[in-house]
Design a protein around this motif. Structure first.
Motif, mmCIF file in Angstrom:
data_model
loop_
_atom_site.group_PDB
_atom_site.id
_atom_site.type_symbol
_atom_site.label_atom_id
_atom_site.label_comp_id
_atom_site.label_asym_id
_atom_site.label_seq_id
_atom_site.Cartn_x
_atom_site.Cartn_y
_atom_site.Cartn_z
ATOM 1 N N PHE A 150 0.833 -1.213 0.000
ATOM 2 C CA PHE A 150 0.000 0.000 0.000
ATOM 3 C C PHE A 150 0.863 1.257 0.000
ATOM 4 O O PHE A 150 0.526 2.246 -0.637
ATOM 5 C CB PHE A 150 -0.950 0.006 1.209
ATOM 6 N N ILE A 201 2.407 1.855 -3.637
ATOM 7 C CA ILE A 201 1.553 2.243 -4.775
ATOM 8 C C ILE A 201 1.048 3.664 -4.549
ATOM 9 O O ILE A 201 0.375 3.932 -3.557
ATOM 10 C CB ILE A 201 0.367 1.260 -4.942
ATOM 11 N N LEU A 250 -2.424 4.898 -2.806
ATOM 12 C CA LEU A 250 -2.946 4.004 -1.777
ATOM 13 C C LEU A 250 -2.279 4.403 -0.469
ATOM 14 O O LEU A 250 -1.066 4.345 -0.357
ATOM 15 C CB LEU A 250 -2.658 2.542 -2.107
ATOM 16 N N LEU A 309 -8.991 -0.534 5.976
ATOM 17 C CA LEU A 309 -9.523 -1.657 5.198
ATOM 18 C C LEU A 309 -9.426 -2.970 5.979
ATOM 19 O O LEU A 309 -10.328 -3.805 5.939
ATOM 20 C CB LEU A 309 -8.712 -1.747 3.909
ATOM 21 N N ALA A 350 -1.388 5.555 -15.523
ATOM 22 C CA ALA A 350 -2.732 5.024 -15.245
ATOM 23 C C ALA A 350 -2.886 4.731 -13.752
ATOM 24 O O ALA A 350 -3.931 5.045 -13.156
ATOM 25 C CB ALA A 350 -2.974 3.757 -16.066
ATOM 26 N N LEU A 351 -1.828 4.174 -13.138
ATOM 27 C CA LEU A 351 -1.897 3.899 -11.696
ATOM 28 C C LEU A 351 -2.055 5.196 -10.895
ATOM 29 O O LEU A 351 -2.729 5.218 -9.865
ATOM 30 C CB LEU A 351 -0.633 3.172 -11.229
ATOM 31 N N CYS A 352 -1.417 6.277 -11.384
ATOM 32 C CA CYS A 352 -1.542 7.580 -10.712
ATOM 33 C C CYS A 352 -3.010 8.015 -10.682
ATOM 34 O O CYS A 352 -3.510 8.523 -9.677
ATOM 35 C CB CYS A 352 -0.739 8.646 -11.452
ATOM 36 N N VAL A 353 -3.681 7.831 -11.822
ATOM 37 C CA VAL A 353 -5.084 8.250 -11.911
ATOM 38 C C VAL A 353 -5.948 7.384 -10.987
ATOM 39 O O VAL A 353 -6.804 7.893 -10.251
ATOM 40 C CB VAL A 353 -5.567 8.157 -13.372
ATOM 41 N N TRP A 354 -5.700 6.086 -11.016
ATOM 42 C CA TRP A 354 -6.449 5.186 -10.123
ATOM 43 C C TRP A 354 -6.181 5.563 -8.665
ATOM 44 O O TRP A 354 -7.098 5.552 -7.831
ATOM 45 C CB TRP A 354 -6.036 3.736 -10.367
ATOM 46 N N GLY A 355 -4.925 5.881 -8.351
ATOM 47 C CA GLY A 355 -4.572 6.286 -6.986
ATOM 48 C C GLY A 355 -5.285 7.571 -6.591
ATOM 49 O O GLY A 355 -5.792 7.696 -5.480
ATOM 50 N N PHE A 363 -8.102 8.586 -7.736
ATOM 51 C CA PHE A 363 -9.512 8.235 -7.494
ATOM 52 C C PHE A 363 -9.657 7.556 -6.127
ATOM 53 O O PHE A 363 -10.614 7.804 -5.390
ATOM 54 C CB PHE A 363 -10.015 7.304 -8.607
ATOM 55 N N GLY A 364 -8.685 6.721 -5.774
ATOM 56 C CA GLY A 364 -8.751 5.990 -4.504
ATOM 57 C C GLY A 364 -8.755 6.907 -3.296
ATOM 58 O O GLY A 364 -9.321 6.571 -2.259
ATOM 59 N N VAL A 365 -8.140 8.076 -3.420
ATOM 60 C CA VAL A 365 -8.074 9.000 -2.288
ATOM 61 C C VAL A 365 -9.398 9.744 -2.123
ATOM 62 O O VAL A 365 -9.868 9.959 -1.010
ATOM 63 C CB VAL A 365 -6.915 10.011 -2.491
ATOM 64 N N THR A 366 -10.018 10.131 -3.244
ATOM 65 C CA THR A 366 -11.210 10.981 -3.149
ATOM 66 C C THR A 366 -12.518 10.214 -3.360
ATOM 67 O O THR A 366 -13.543 10.586 -2.809
ATOM 68 C CB THR A 366 -11.160 12.098 -4.206
ATOM 69 N N GLY A 367 -12.468 9.207 -4.204
ATOM 70 C CA GLY A 367 -13.690 8.461 -4.524
ATOM 71 C C GLY A 367 -14.585 9.190 -5.509
ATOM 72 O O GLY A 367 -15.714 8.762 -5.774
ATOM 73 N N PHE A 377 -7.997 10.874 -20.600
ATOM 74 C CA PHE A 377 -8.230 9.663 -19.803
ATOM 75 C C PHE A 377 -8.859 10.034 -18.455
ATOM 76 O O PHE A 377 -9.861 9.431 -18.029
ATOM 77 C CB PHE A 377 -6.877 8.961 -19.617
ATOM 78 N N MET A 398 -12.884 8.829 -17.923
ATOM 79 C CA MET A 398 -13.015 7.514 -17.279
ATOM 80 C C MET A 398 -14.372 7.325 -16.609
ATOM 81 O O MET A 398 -14.875 6.200 -16.515
ATOM 82 C CB MET A 398 -11.851 7.237 -16.320
ATOM 83 N N PHE A 447 -6.125 4.002 -22.929
ATOM 84 C CA PHE A 447 -5.019 4.892 -22.560
ATOM 85 C C PHE A 447 -3.686 4.147 -22.614
ATOM 86 O O PHE A 447 -2.698 4.656 -23.154
ATOM 87 C CB PHE A 447 -5.242 5.487 -21.159
ATOM 88 N N ILE A 448 -3.670 2.937 -22.047
ATOM 89 C CA ILE A 448 -2.419 2.175 -22.025
ATOM 90 C C ILE A 448 -1.993 1.827 -23.460
ATOM 91 O O ILE A 448 -0.831 1.996 -23.840
ATOM 92 C CB ILE A 448 -2.583 0.876 -21.187
ATOM 93 N N PHE A 467 -3.385 -5.437 -18.362
ATOM 94 C CA PHE A 467 -3.232 -4.390 -17.339
ATOM 95 C C PHE A 467 -4.603 -3.890 -16.871
ATOM 96 O O PHE A 467 -4.862 -3.782 -15.667
ATOM 97 C CB PHE A 467 -2.417 -3.232 -17.923
ATOM 98 N N PHE A 522 -8.175 -3.012 -7.893
ATOM 99 C CA PHE A 522 -8.573 -1.765 -7.244
ATOM 100 C C PHE A 522 -10.073 -1.774 -6.944
ATOM 101 O O PHE A 522 -10.505 -1.226 -5.938
ATOM 102 C CB PHE A 522 -8.221 -0.552 -8.115
ATOM 103 N N PHE A 577 -11.066 -0.630 -3.258
ATOM 104 C CA PHE A 577 -11.672 0.678 -2.971
ATOM 105 C C PHE A 577 -13.058 0.521 -2.355
ATOM 106 O O PHE A 577 -13.850 -0.314 -2.801
ATOM 107 C CB PHE A 577 -11.789 1.526 -4.252
ATOM 108 N N PHE A 609 -15.417 2.566 -2.725
ATOM 109 C CA PHE A 609 -16.431 3.292 -3.508
ATOM 110 C C PHE A 609 -16.768 2.522 -4.789
ATOM 111 O O PHE A 609 -15.942 1.761 -5.280
ATOM 112 C CB PHE A 609 -15.956 4.695 -3.934
#
Lengths: 504, 146
Positions: free
Chosen positions: A34, A37, A40, A48, A400-405, A407-411, B85, B89, B101-102, B124, B132, B136, B138
């Motif tokens: 965690f 990444i 996270l 969690l 892409a992981l940055c964007v997912w991350g 999103f993970g912080v704010t939802g 992206f 999304m 995007f990838i 990926f 995720f 997550f 949410f």
């Protein structure tokens, strides 16, 4: 200072069975993943896995959660070193020298140094907690908002030293961060500069902003390279060099002790914690170094200062939780929830009545820190392979992981959009040699500084200087800060003069 | 003294200036009180002075980006793709947005193979969306994966 009856009961509790240790290694691994990444958070991992602890006994659950905490604080530094992406705000300063080391092919050394400094720093932090928990708690209780303003101001002074090329650019980058930190609802409830967006009510989200400005902009900059390391035939991540580098941490005892000391003290102040500790420690070590100009180019002292401070601050933050019942941050707030599930509350009465549990937690964490050395070492080989992945695959994947991350912080979409906006800002700043780290420091500390400043103004009735004179700890902190800055200035002048003399 | 600046540097300083003015206007009109402006106004004043200093100081050679036009255009293309992206999304689903995007990102970054980028992007997107999605707390908007 040490209650030996409680200590022997604690030893019995911890070492008479294997029970308390069952979940420590899984916890360390969860924390490492965690923490490593981007986006996270360690506190997210702890929250969690909190429901899992409801079936455990108290010591088992606290050991599991603190092992996630310990692993996470270290894990944030791994990506900071390998990819210039601090996994959390507590690893911002680790990237300053760790990443340049990786670029020069020294990833083994950087990873080993960070692991060594983390283990030793955390060990020092918990050792201090073990010996000084009661006196430290008394000191922490005396710290008010004005003292916190001074600690934060000390962290902010690092901004001025981050740009060697142009002080004006370094300062402007810091001011941009401070201005951005003022978006949203103020500490006095005034709504500012939300530009009609409900997502900005709580201000700019720091973690997505940090991910965007650090990571995304850096990935764009390096995308034409073949791999992360700029050195042809860079050595692969291997145990031998990492272990050697880990032990070479002991060659820098003063950096280790200063980093750890600053980490414990700042970590103990509720609400300040490891994100400030690593910056203050880095700034201090740099200021007092005989070669401050080498900081930021990839030198061991930078990595050791940052990592020892963020890891030792963990012991400090446990002081506030155990002795005062105040969670210093999100991670200790989750620990507090585990306490309350077992009908326990931290604070002076907890220390007085449940001394065995207090010592058991501290002893458990001391052993846990040593286990981190082992688990960290075994996982680094896998994590370190990232430097050999072709960048044409790594860059889009990490973006892409940055964007997912984010999103993970704010939802919400606010996270990904914040990452995107700050990626653009970071790209422009890096293009023209503005230090993006200064903006992150301003953003991290600006909101905190405002809150403490407003409280100081309210308590002092607007007479902040008179109030300062009434508070000896504030005076001491101010004197220390001014002395440190003055000494650094004099040292820089002396070095400059010597360089001039040797040139002529 | 010289006022010559690289266009992208001028754009950056203009953005900072405009944002600083907008922030101060908003904060001052919201409440003109010391508590509300204690950090913002000093930081803004210093920022304006620093912008002036940077504009008036002689540009050092490193201030002018030495990158080729091809590299700058490539950066802008990837940055645009990244912004697209981030904003799309929630519209086309996290799984599909990540996949495209990838795929396009790998091609923009220089991969010549025809089959490797979509294959990697598919693997990926599936791994990331399911992992995720499970972690997550949410709900995640997806188009294909559940």
């Amino acid at each position: 200072m040490i209650d030996f009856t409680a200590l022997s009961a604690a030893l019995e509790l911890m070492f008479s069975s294997f029970g308390p240790w069952i979940f420590v290694i899984p916890g360390l691994l969860i924390g490492l993943i965690f923490g490593a990444i981007p986006g996270l958070q360690v506190s997210m991992a702890m929250a969690l896995f909190l429901p899992l602890t409801f079936t455990m006994d108290f010591i088992q659950s606290i050991m599991f959660l603190t092992s996630i905490f310990t692993g996470g604080v270290y894990g944030g530094g791994v990506t900071a070193i390998l990819m210039n992406i601090p996994g959390s705000s507590s690893s911002v300063a680790t990237a300053f020298d760790g990443y340049p080391m990786t670029c020069k092919g020294g990833q083994n050394q950087a990873l080993g140094l960070s692991l060594g400094a983390s283990v030793i720093g955390a060990f020092i932090g918990y050792s201090v907690l073990f010996v000084l928990i009661q006196p430290l708690a008394a000191v922490v209780l005396k710290l008010g908002p004005l003292e916190m303003v001074l600690v934060i101001a000390w962290g902010l002074t690092l901004i001025a030293t981050l740009s060697e090329r142009s002080v004006a650019k370094g300062l402007l980058a810091g001011m941009i961060g401070l201005i951005l930190s003022q978006v949203g609802m103020s500490t006095t409830g005034v709504l500012r500069a939300t530009f009609g967006s409900s997502y900005l009510l709580d201000g700019v989200q720091v973690v997505p902003a940090m991910i965007g400005i650090f990571a995304a902009s850096e990935l764009l900059r390096i995308r034409e390279r073949q791999t992360l390391s700029t050195v042809e035939g860079a050595p692969p991540v291997a145990f031998g060099p990492i272990i050697r580098a880990m032990f070479s941490t002991f060659k820098y005892p003063s950096v280790l002790l200063r980093g750890s000391g600053i980490g414990v003290l700042i970590g103990a102040v509720p609400g300040v914690g490891s994100s400030v500790a690593n910056l203050v420690a880095y700034g201090e070590v740099r200021r007092t170094s005989s070669t401050p100009e080498k900081f930021g180019t990839g030198i061991p002292e930078g990595v050791i200062a940052a990592e020892s401070a963020n890891s030792s601050s963990e012991g400090g933050s446990m002081t506030a939780l155990l002795a005062l019942g105040i969670p210093g941050g999100a991670a200790t707030a989750v620990l507090m929830a585990a306490f309350s599930y077992h009908n326990l509350v931290g604070g002076p009465s907890f220390i007085r009545d449940q001394g065995d549990l207090v010592y058991a937690i501290i002893l458990g964490n001391l052993v846990q820190v040593l286990l981190l050395g082992l688990v960290g070492l075994l996982s680094l080989r896998v994590l370190g392979m990232v430097v050999q992945v072709p960048l044409r695959y790594l860059v889009p994947s990490v973006l892409a992981l940055c964007v997912w991350g984010g999103f993970g912080v704010t939802g919400t979409i606010a996270g990904p959009l914040t990452v995107a906006v700050f990626a653009c800002l970071g790209w422009l700043m890096r293009r023209h040699h503005y230090p993006v780290a200064a903006t992150v420091i301003g953003l991290l500390l600006g909101r905190m500084a405002e809150g403490e400043m407003v409280r100081s103004l309210q308590i002092s009735g607007g007479h902040i200087f008179g109030y300062l004179l009434e508070r000896p700890i504030s005076m001491l902190l101010l004197a220390l800060m001014l002395f440190s800055i003055g000494a650094a200035f004099l040292k820089a002048r002396r070095i400059h003069r010597r360089a001039n003399i040797s040139a002529t | 003294m010289s006022l010559r600046l690289a266009p992208s540097h001028a754009v950056f300083l203009a953005i900072v200036l405009a944002f600083t003015v907008a922030m101060n206007y908003s904060a001052i009109t919201a409440k003109f009180a010391l508590n509300n402006l204690v950090i913002l106004v000093p930081a803004s004043v210093l920022a304006l002075i620093l912008i002036g200093t940077i504009l008036l100081s002689r540009p050092i050679p490193e201030d002018v980006p030495e990158e080729s036009l091809r590299k700058t255009l490539g950066d802008l293309l990837l940055l645009g793709l990244f912004c697209g992206f981030c904003s799309l999304m929630f519209v086309i689903g996290f799984d599909v947005a990540t996949f495209f995007f990838i795929w396009i990102g790998i091609v923009v970054c220089g991969e010549r193979s025809l089959w490797k980028p979509p294959a990697f992007a598919l693997a990926f997107a599936v791994v990331v969306t399911t992992t995720f999605g499970a972690l997550f707390p949410f709900p995640i908007v997806t188009l294909v994966l559940q």
